[in-house]
Structures are given as C-alpha cells and as structure tokens.
Design a protein around this motif. Structure first.
Motif, PDB file in Angstrom:
ATOM      1  N   GLU A 198       0.832  -1.201   0.000  1.00  0.00           N
ATOM      2  CA  GLU A 198       0.000   0.000   0.000  1.00  0.00           C
ATOM      3  C   GLU A 198       0.870   1.256   0.000  1.00  0.00           C
ATOM      4  O   GLU A 198       0.533   2.247  -0.662  1.00  0.00           O
ATOM      5  N   ALA A 199       1.998   1.227   0.711  1.00  0.00           N
ATOM      6  CA  ALA A 199       2.914   2.369   0.703  1.00  0.00           C
ATOM      7  C   ALA A 199       3.502   2.595  -0.684  1.00  0.00           C
ATOM      8  O   ALA A 199       3.882   3.723  -1.036  1.00  0.00           O
ATOM      9  N   ALA A 200       3.560   1.526  -1.500  1.00  0.00           N
ATOM     10  CA  ALA A 200       4.060   1.638  -2.872  1.00  0.00           C
ATOM     11  C   ALA A 200       2.967   2.064  -3.847  1.00  0.00           C
ATOM     12  O   ALA A 200       3.220   2.146  -5.058  1.00  0.00           O
ATOM     13  N   GLY A 201       1.766   2.336  -3.340  1.00  0.00           N
ATOM     14  CA  GLY A 201       0.694   2.851  -4.192  1.00  0.00           C
ATOM     15  C   GLY A 201      -0.409   1.870  -4.529  1.00  0.00           C
ATOM     16  O   GLY A 201      -1.391   2.232  -5.182  1.00  0.00           O
ATOM     17  N   PHE A 202      -0.289   0.612  -4.104  1.00  0.00           N
ATOM     18  CA  PHE A 202      -1.312  -0.388  -4.402  1.00  0.00           C
ATOM     19  C   PHE A 202      -2.486  -0.257  -3.431  1.00  0.00           C
ATOM     20  O   PHE A 202      -2.315   0.156  -2.282  1.00  0.00           O
ATOM     21  N   GLU A 203      -3.662  -0.614  -3.911  1.00  0.00           N
ATOM     22  CA  GLU A 203      -4.863  -0.560  -3.087  1.00  0.00           C
ATOM     23  C   GLU A 203      -5.549  -1.921  -3.076  1.00  0.00           C
ATOM     24  O   GLU A 203      -5.558  -2.633  -4.083  1.00  0.00           O
ATOM     25  N   ARG A 204      -6.132  -2.271  -1.929  1.00  0.00           N
ATOM     26  CA  ARG A 204      -6.854  -3.542  -1.832  1.00  0.00           C
ATOM     27  C   ARG A 204      -8.048  -3.525  -2.791  1.00  0.00           C
ATOM     28  O   ARG A 204      -8.860  -2.615  -2.761  1.00  0.00           O
ATOM     29  N   ALA A 205      -8.100  -4.550  -3.626  1.00  0.00           N
ATOM     30  CA  ALA A 205      -9.139  -4.561  -4.655  1.00  0.00           C
ATOM     31  C   ALA A 205     -10.077  -5.761  -4.553  1.00  0.00           C
ATOM     32  O   ALA A 205     -11.254  -5.657  -4.899  1.00  0.00           O
ATOM     33  N   ASP A 217      -5.838  -9.322  -3.084  1.00  0.00           N
ATOM     34  CA  ASP A 217      -5.365  -8.849  -4.386  1.00  0.00           C
ATOM     35  C   ASP A 217      -5.306  -7.338  -4.312  1.00  0.00           C
ATOM     36  O   ASP A 217      -6.315  -6.679  -4.068  1.00  0.00           O
ATOM     37  N   LEU A 218      -4.101  -6.773  -4.481  1.00  0.00           N
ATOM     38  CA  LEU A 218      -3.932  -5.316  -4.441  1.00  0.00           C
ATOM     39  C   LEU A 218      -3.594  -4.847  -5.845  1.00  0.00           C
ATOM     40  O   LEU A 218      -2.793  -5.470  -6.556  1.00  0.00           O
ATOM     41  N   SER A 219      -4.213  -3.747  -6.273  1.00  0.00           N
ATOM     42  CA  SER A 219      -4.082  -3.282  -7.645  1.00  0.00           C
ATOM     43  C   SER A 219      -3.570  -1.848  -7.701  1.00  0.00           C
ATOM     44  O   SER A 219      -3.802  -1.046  -6.791  1.00  0.00           O
ATOM     45  N   LEU A 220      -2.913  -1.570  -8.807  1.00  0.00           N
ATOM     46  CA  LEU A 220      -2.385  -0.244  -9.077  1.00  0.00           C
ATOM     47  C   LEU A 220      -2.767   0.096 -10.509  1.00  0.00           C
ATOM     48  O   LEU A 220      -2.503  -0.677 -11.430  1.00  0.00           O
ATOM     49  N   ILE A 221      -3.409   1.211 -10.708  1.00  0.00           N
ATOM     50  CA  ILE A 221      -3.824   1.605 -12.056  1.00  0.00           C
ATOM     51  C   ILE A 221      -2.685   2.351 -12.741  1.00  0.00           C
ATOM     52  O   ILE A 221      -2.071   3.226 -12.133  1.00  0.00           O
ATOM     53  N   ASP A 265     -13.159 -16.346  -5.773  1.00  0.00           N
ATOM     54  CA  ASP A 265     -13.244 -14.896  -5.645  1.00  0.00           C
ATOM     55  C   ASP A 265     -14.401 -14.583  -4.708  1.00  0.00           C
ATOM     56  O   ASP A 265     -15.535 -15.009  -4.936  1.00  0.00           O
ATOM     57  N   GLY A 266     -14.110 -13.834  -3.638  1.00  0.00           N
ATOM     58  CA  GLY A 266     -15.146 -13.518  -2.672  1.00  0.00           C
ATOM     59  C   GLY A 266     -16.315 -12.752  -3.254  1.00  0.00           C
ATOM     60  O   GLY A 266     -17.401 -12.725  -2.669  1.00  0.00           O
ATOM     61  N   ALA A 267     -16.105 -12.128  -4.428  1.00  0.00           N
ATOM     62  CA  ALA A 267     -17.187 -11.386  -5.087  1.00  0.00           C
ATOM     63  C   ALA A 267     -17.526 -12.021  -6.437  1.00  0.00           C
ATOM     64  O   ALA A 267     -17.949 -11.332  -7.368  1.00  0.00           O
ATOM     65  N   ASN A 268     -17.350 -13.320  -6.537  1.00  0.00           N
ATOM     66  CA  ASN A 268     -17.628 -14.041  -7.786  1.00  0.00           C
ATOM     67  C   ASN A 268     -19.038 -13.735  -8.278  1.00  0.00           C
ATOM     68  O   ASN A 268     -20.014 -13.864  -7.520  1.00  0.00           O
ATOM     69  N   PRO A 269     -19.195 -13.326  -9.561  1.00  0.00           N
ATOM     70  CA  PRO A 269     -20.512 -12.900 -10.056  1.00  0.00           C
ATOM     71  C   PRO A 269     -21.501 -14.037 -10.257  1.00  0.00           C
ATOM     72  O   PRO A 269     -22.691 -13.786 -10.435  1.00  0.00           O
ATOM     73  N   THR A 270     -21.029 -15.290 -10.231  1.00  0.00           N
ATOM     74  CA  THR A 270     -21.927 -16.413 -10.484  1.00  0.00           C
ATOM     75  C   THR A 270     -22.588 -16.932  -9.210  1.00  0.00           C
ATOM     76  O   THR A 270     -23.382 -17.875  -9.267  1.00  0.00           O
ATOM     77  N   GLY A 271     -22.234 -16.358  -8.060  1.00  0.00           N
ATOM     78  CA  GLY A 271     -22.777 -16.856  -6.806  1.00  0.00           C
ATOM     79  C   GLY A 271     -22.101 -18.117  -6.331  1.00  0.00           C
ATOM     80  O   GLY A 271     -22.661 -18.870  -5.512  1.00  0.00           O
ATOM     81  N   ALA A 272     -20.862 -18.357  -6.795  1.00  0.00           N
ATOM     82  CA  ALA A 272     -20.163 -19.597  -6.478  1.00  0.00           C
ATOM     83  C   ALA A 272     -19.943 -19.777  -4.978  1.00  0.00           C
ATOM     84  O   ALA A 272     -20.021 -20.891  -4.457  1.00  0.00           O
ATOM     85  N   PHE A 273     -19.657 -18.681  -4.274  1.00  0.00           N
ATOM     86  CA  PHE A 273     -19.372 -18.782  -2.842  1.00  0.00           C
ATOM     87  C   PHE A 273     -20.532 -19.459  -2.117  1.00  0.00           C
ATOM     88  O   PHE A 273     -20.325 -20.361  -1.284  1.00  0.00           O
ATOM     89  N   GLY A 274     -21.749 -19.040  -2.429  1.00  0.00           N
ATOM     90  CA  GLY A 274     -22.920 -19.629  -1.788  1.00  0.00           C
ATOM     91  C   GLY A 274     -23.103 -21.096  -2.155  1.00  0.00           C
ATOM     92  O   GLY A 274     -23.510 -21.912  -1.315  1.00  0.00           O
ATOM     93  N   ILE A 275     -22.808 -21.437  -3.403  1.00  0.00           N
ATOM     94  CA  ILE A 275     -22.907 -22.838  -3.832  1.00  0.00           C
ATOM     95  C   ILE A 275     -21.981 -23.703  -2.998  1.00  0.00           C
ATOM     96  O   ILE A 275     -22.363 -24.778  -2.505  1.00  0.00           O
ATOM     97  N   TYR A 276     -20.749 -23.231  -2.811  1.00  0.00           N
ATOM     98  CA  TYR A 276     -19.766 -24.016  -2.064  1.00  0.00           C
ATOM     99  C   TYR A 276     -20.170 -24.150  -0.595  1.00  0.00           C
ATOM    100  O   TYR A 276     -20.015 -25.218   0.007  1.00  0.00           O
TER     101      TYR A 276
END
Length: 325
Positions: free
Chosen positions: A147-154, A321-325, A297-308
């Motif tokens: 995060e100090a290098a500019g990455f943000e939790r995504a 997963d941290l991202s930098l644009i 993926d905790g935000a999986n669009p298919t609802g996989a988390f609930g299926i599991y």
C-alpha cells in the motif's frame, strides 16, 4: 522513452540475477522461507517452479532473483504481462522475500511496475490497464508495504475446505448430460468452455491454447481425479483437480484440490458445478484423501461462494489482491 533498467535498483550486498531452471531448487528454498515467515500454508515445489520456467510461453527474462554474498536467494519476482485486444491489459507481479529482506522485495516490485508500464505504453490503445500483487491477509506488514508503494486492496480470494468424512450428496444432472472421466480429447473443448466461462470474472484473462495445453503437464495435475460434464462433444462444465502432498504437513490435512471449475454460460444454474464437485469429492475419498479444497473470488458474479457453502465448504484462508492503475 529511456530503456528500462535490466535489473531492479542496486541494494547493498545484493546481486540481481536472471534465474535458470537449474536454480529451481534454490528458488523453492526461498519460497519456503517466505511462506513460513508469512504464515502461508502452501508450498511451491522445485518441480512446480521448473515446470513454470519451462512453459512454452514463459520468457525467462520475466524473472529476477536477488542473491546475497553467500549466493543465497533472498528475494524474487516474476512478472506476467498480458493484453487481450479490445479488452484489457494486466500485469501480475509475483514476489517473495526472506525475513529481513522486504526492502529488496519492494525494489523488485518497483522494477516490475516499470516493466509493466513500459509494456502498456507500447500498446497504442485506450484499453483498461492494471498492475496486481498478492498477499496473505494475515501478513499486514507486507500488505502495508504494498500500500505504501501505491497499491490498493481490490479483491479477496478465499480458500475453502470440506471434510470428506461428511456425506457426499447425489446431485441430479439435466437430461443429455453425463459426467465422464477426463482425457486428452477434452483439452480443446474445455479450453473453449474456460474462455467463455471466465470472460465475466474480475481480472481474468483467457489463456492461449498453448498455455492451456501446458497446464496438463503440471506435476500436481491429476487427470484420474478430474472430470467433465459432457453434453455430447461439448464440455458443458469441467473440474480440473490436483493433489499437493508437499502442503499436507503445513495444512495438517490431505487435500484434493478442485483447481479450476467452469460452466458454459448456457449451462449455468442447472447444477453442473455442484454435480462435478460431488463427483470430485467421491474421487478424492477413494484416493484416501480427507478434505476437498478450492478457492473462490469472494465477489464471484456467479454466486459460487454460496454454492460451495451449501455443499459444506468453509473458508480457511484469504489472499488479498492489491491493484495499481
């Protein structure tokens, strides 16, 4: 634009090298030290590292390792930079360091960022761009450095497990679909299914067919534990599974991993994923394994988390997963 430096910035007492396959053992030792310090519960074997380095689409120049005066590897980076025409550009920076050498890892991250930005600049388009790094959620110090290098939790990716001693349900299949054993004839149909199924997943980029073929030479892939939900010659869905004995002592269980699970769009919400998971669990149990495992993926669009969760899986580990644009 000036040429990017061949190596990360100099660090006192450190020499940067481009590793060779012969260095895979030293790299595995480094990865072990990094995993123990970061409380990571998986390991990467020498065979796995060598397999990745020998992949037909791997450019060895994407790797850098830092060695100290005793030739001990103390930090590493692998960059994987891809763009898909008309879609997006992504750079993935996979880094490690021994305790006491996090400052060396950050120099590797800065080098990887510069490498990615140079590649992005060479593409004359307005496609979305992003650079990603990863950390176990418990390693707050490492996350803080990113995060100090500019990455943000995504995004958050979750490992889930399920005891095989619990009853395994029988999941009915729709008419015209049968679960069959994995074999080589399914490589291309499964690749087509994969590219379609993951097109709407955050951050996902489709593998080339050459990359896809190489994954089946992966030392921990188990074709005998893998299966396909076949609708004639179409892979309506598939489950590619593996076993990682090098992790069992650290994770304190013998797991079969559902590594990649995908369903074609037209076959979603018909129980195929659940049926393949149940079949995979039966195969794991017959192999004398005691848990099934997968990640999502905790935000999986298919609802996989609930299926599991409905199939009895519970969360045990989380990767940030941290991202930098």
């Amino acid at each position: 634009m000036s040429a990017m430096a061949d190596h990360p910035a100099p660090v006192d007492g450190i020499r940067w090298i481009v590793p060779e396959v012969a260095d895979a053992g030293r790299m595995a030792d480094l990865y072990d030290a990094w995993a123990i310090a970061g409380r990571v519960t998986w390991r990467e074997s020498e065979e796995e590292i060598a397999h990745e380095m020998e992949a037909p689409t791997t450019d060895i120049d994407d790797y850098r390792c830092a060695e100290d005066e005793d030739r001990r590897l103390v930090a590493s980076i692998r960059t994987w930079i891809r763009g898909v025409p008309g879609w997006k550009h992504r750079a993935f920076l996979f880094t490690t360091s021994r305790p006491g050498f996090s400052h060396v890892e950050i120099e590797a991250v800065r080098w990887g960022e510069a490498r990615a930005r140079r590649t992005f600049a060479e593409a004359d388009d307005d496609m979305d761009r992003g650079i990603r790094v990863f950390s176990d959620i418990r390693d707050e110090e490492r996350i803080g450095r990113f995060e100090a290098a500019g990455f943000e939790r995504a995004r958050y990716f979750v490992d889930m497990i399920r005891p095989l001693a619990d009853p395994i349900p029988d999941i009915p299949l729709p008419e015209g679909v049968a679960i069959v054993d994995w074999d080589e004839r399914w490589i291309r149909p499964a690749w087509e299914t994969h590219c379609e199924a993951f097109a709407d997943h955050w951050g996902s980029l489709p593998p080339t067919f050459e990359e896809w073929e190489h994954r089946f030479e992966y030392p921990n892939f188990r074709p005998d534990l893998s299966c396909v939900a076949a609708a004639g010659d179409v892979a309506a869905a598939y489950s590619l599974n593996g076993v990682f004995p090098q992790d069992w002592d650290y994770r304190r269980r013998k797991e079969g991993w559902i590594e990649t699970l995908a369903t074609r769009l037209s076959w979603r919400k018909q129980g195929l994923a659940s049926a393949l998971i149940a079949e995979s669990m039966r195969r794991f149990k017959e192999e004398d394994l005691d848990h099934a495992a997968l990640d999502v993926d905790g935000a999986n669009p298919t609802g996989a988390f609930g299926i599991y969760e409905r199939l009895g899986f519970v969360a045990v580990d989380t990767t940030v997963d941290l991202s930098l644009i």
